[in-house]
Design a protein around this motif. Structure first.
Motif, PDB file in Angstrom:
ATOM      1  N   LEU A  54     -43.592  29.126  -4.300  1.00  0.00           N
ATOM      2  CA  LEU A  54     -42.748  30.246  -3.880  1.00  0.00           C
ATOM      3  C   LEU A  54     -41.643  30.499  -4.906  1.00  0.00           C
ATOM      4  N   PRO A  55     -41.158  31.743  -4.996  1.00  0.00           N
ATOM      5  CA  PRO A  55     -40.052  32.045  -5.922  1.00  0.00           C
ATOM      6  C   PRO A  55     -38.821  31.199  -5.598  1.00  0.00           C
ATOM      7  N   HIS A  56     -38.063  30.841  -6.610  1.00  0.00           N
ATOM      8  CA  HIS A  56     -36.872  30.008  -6.426  1.00  0.00           C
ATOM      9  C   HIS A  56     -35.577  30.794  -6.578  1.00  0.00           C
ATOM     10  N   ASP A  57     -35.669  32.100  -6.670  1.00  0.00           N
ATOM     11  CA  ASP A  57     -34.487  32.944  -6.813  1.00  0.00           C
ATOM     12  C   ASP A  57     -33.746  32.995  -5.477  1.00  0.00           C
ATOM     13  N   GLU A  58     -32.503  32.499  -5.461  1.00  0.00           N
ATOM     14  CA  GLU A  58     -31.736  32.444  -4.224  1.00  0.00           C
ATOM     15  C   GLU A  58     -31.396  33.831  -3.694  1.00  0.00           C
ATOM     16  N   GLY A  59     -31.499  34.858  -4.531  1.00  0.00           N
ATOM     17  CA  GLY A  59     -31.204  36.215  -4.095  1.00  0.00           C
ATOM     18  C   GLY A  59     -32.307  36.824  -3.251  1.00  0.00           C
ATOM     19  N   GLU A  60     -33.469  36.225  -3.261  1.00  0.00           N
ATOM     20  CA  GLU A  60     -34.601  36.745  -2.501  1.00  0.00           C
ATOM     21  C   GLU A  60     -34.776  35.967  -1.204  1.00  0.00           C
ATOM     22  N   ILE A  61     -35.098  36.671  -0.147  1.00  0.00           N
ATOM     23  CA  ILE A  61     -35.453  36.006   1.104  1.00  0.00           C
ATOM     24  C   ILE A  61     -36.962  35.843   1.088  1.00  0.00           C
ATOM     25  N   VAL A  62     -37.411  34.612   1.094  1.00  0.00           N
ATOM     26  CA  VAL A  62     -38.836  34.322   1.009  1.00  0.00           C
ATOM     27  C   VAL A  62     -39.211  33.439   2.192  1.00  0.00           C
ATOM     28  N   TYR A  63     -40.239  33.841   2.914  1.00  0.00           N
ATOM     29  CA  TYR A  63     -40.781  32.987   3.951  1.00  0.00           C
ATOM     30  C   TYR A  63     -42.248  33.340   4.135  1.00  0.00           C
ATOM     31  N   LEU A  64     -42.970  32.459   4.751  1.00  0.00           N
ATOM     32  CA  LEU A  64     -44.370  32.704   5.069  1.00  0.00           C
ATOM     33  C   LEU A  64     -44.515  32.715   6.583  1.00  0.00           C
ATOM     34  N   CYS A  65     -45.468  33.471   7.072  1.00  0.00           N
ATOM     35  CA  CYS A  65     -45.714  33.527   8.507  1.00  0.00           C
ATOM     36  C   CYS A  65     -47.215  33.508   8.750  1.00  0.00           C
ATOM     37  N   TRP A  66     -47.627  32.638   9.675  1.00  0.00           N
ATOM     38  CA  TRP A  66     -49.021  32.571  10.096  1.00  0.00           C
ATOM     39  C   TRP A  66     -49.095  32.971  11.558  1.00  0.00           C
ATOM     40  N   GLU A  67     -50.163  33.658  11.919  1.00  0.00           N
ATOM     41  CA  GLU A  67     -50.382  34.044  13.310  1.00  0.00           C
ATOM     42  C   GLU A  67     -51.524  33.212  13.881  1.00  0.00           C
ATOM     43  N   TYR A  68     -51.277  32.602  15.036  1.00  0.00           N
ATOM     44  CA  TYR A  68     -52.290  31.835  15.766  1.00  0.00           C
ATOM     45  C   TYR A  68     -52.347  32.403  17.177  1.00  0.00           C
ATOM     46  N   GLU A  69     -53.415  33.076  17.530  1.00  0.00           N
ATOM     47  CA  GLU A  69     -53.587  33.669  18.854  1.00  0.00           C
ATOM     48  C   GLU A  69     -52.281  34.311  19.323  1.00  0.00           C
ATOM     49  N   ASN A  70     -51.491  33.650  20.162  1.00  0.00           N
ATOM     50  CA  ASN A  70     -50.252  34.248  20.655  1.00  0.00           C
ATOM     51  C   ASN A  70     -49.002  33.541  20.126  1.00  0.00           C
ATOM     52  N   LEU A  71     -49.141  32.812  19.025  1.00  0.00           N
ATOM     53  CA  LEU A  71     -48.011  32.111  18.412  1.00  0.00           C
ATOM     54  C   LEU A  71     -47.817  32.548  16.965  1.00  0.00           C
ATOM     55  N   LEU A  72     -46.591  32.438  16.500  1.00  0.00           N
ATOM     56  CA  LEU A  72     -46.269  32.648  15.093  1.00  0.00           C
ATOM     57  C   LEU A  72     -45.723  31.343  14.536  1.00  0.00           C
ATOM     58  N   ALA A  73     -46.059  31.034  13.302  1.00  0.00           N
ATOM     59  CA  ALA A  73     -45.525  29.852  12.620  1.00  0.00           C
ATOM     60  C   ALA A  73     -44.849  30.330  11.335  1.00  0.00           C
TER      61      ALA A  73
END
Length: 92
Positions: A54-73
């Protein structure tokens, strides 16, 4: 640490929070009983390489999201590690 976990858990829809160090070690967690500490330790070791790509620039908001049936991770990198959050689809 407990206050940070509590603040995240107070967001409507959040059911679990885990905090990991850069090396994948589990620091603290508040997850439903089905997720025991051993499982979360394995998640940390498996997810550790993600932070490296993932980018290491503190100015950017970086996250990942996975969808599982009715849940988000969510995988959200922070200085010194990352936070994993499990929520329902109804998170604000």
């Amino acid at each position: 640490m407990n206050q940070m976990i509590s603040n995240i858990k107070n967001i409507p829809g959040v059911t679990g929070v885990a905090i990991f160090k850069d090396n994948g070690a589990l620091v603290d967690f508040d997850f439903p009983p089905a997720y025991d500490k051993n499982l979360l330790n394995l998640i940390g070791l498996k997810f550790q390489p993600i932070k490296e790509i993932l980018p290491h620039d503190e100015g950017e908001i970086v996250y990942l999201c996975w969808e599982y049936e009715n849940l988000l991770a969510f995988y959200y990198p922070v200085e010194g590690g990352w936070v994993n959050i499990i929520s329902s689809e109804a998170i604000p």
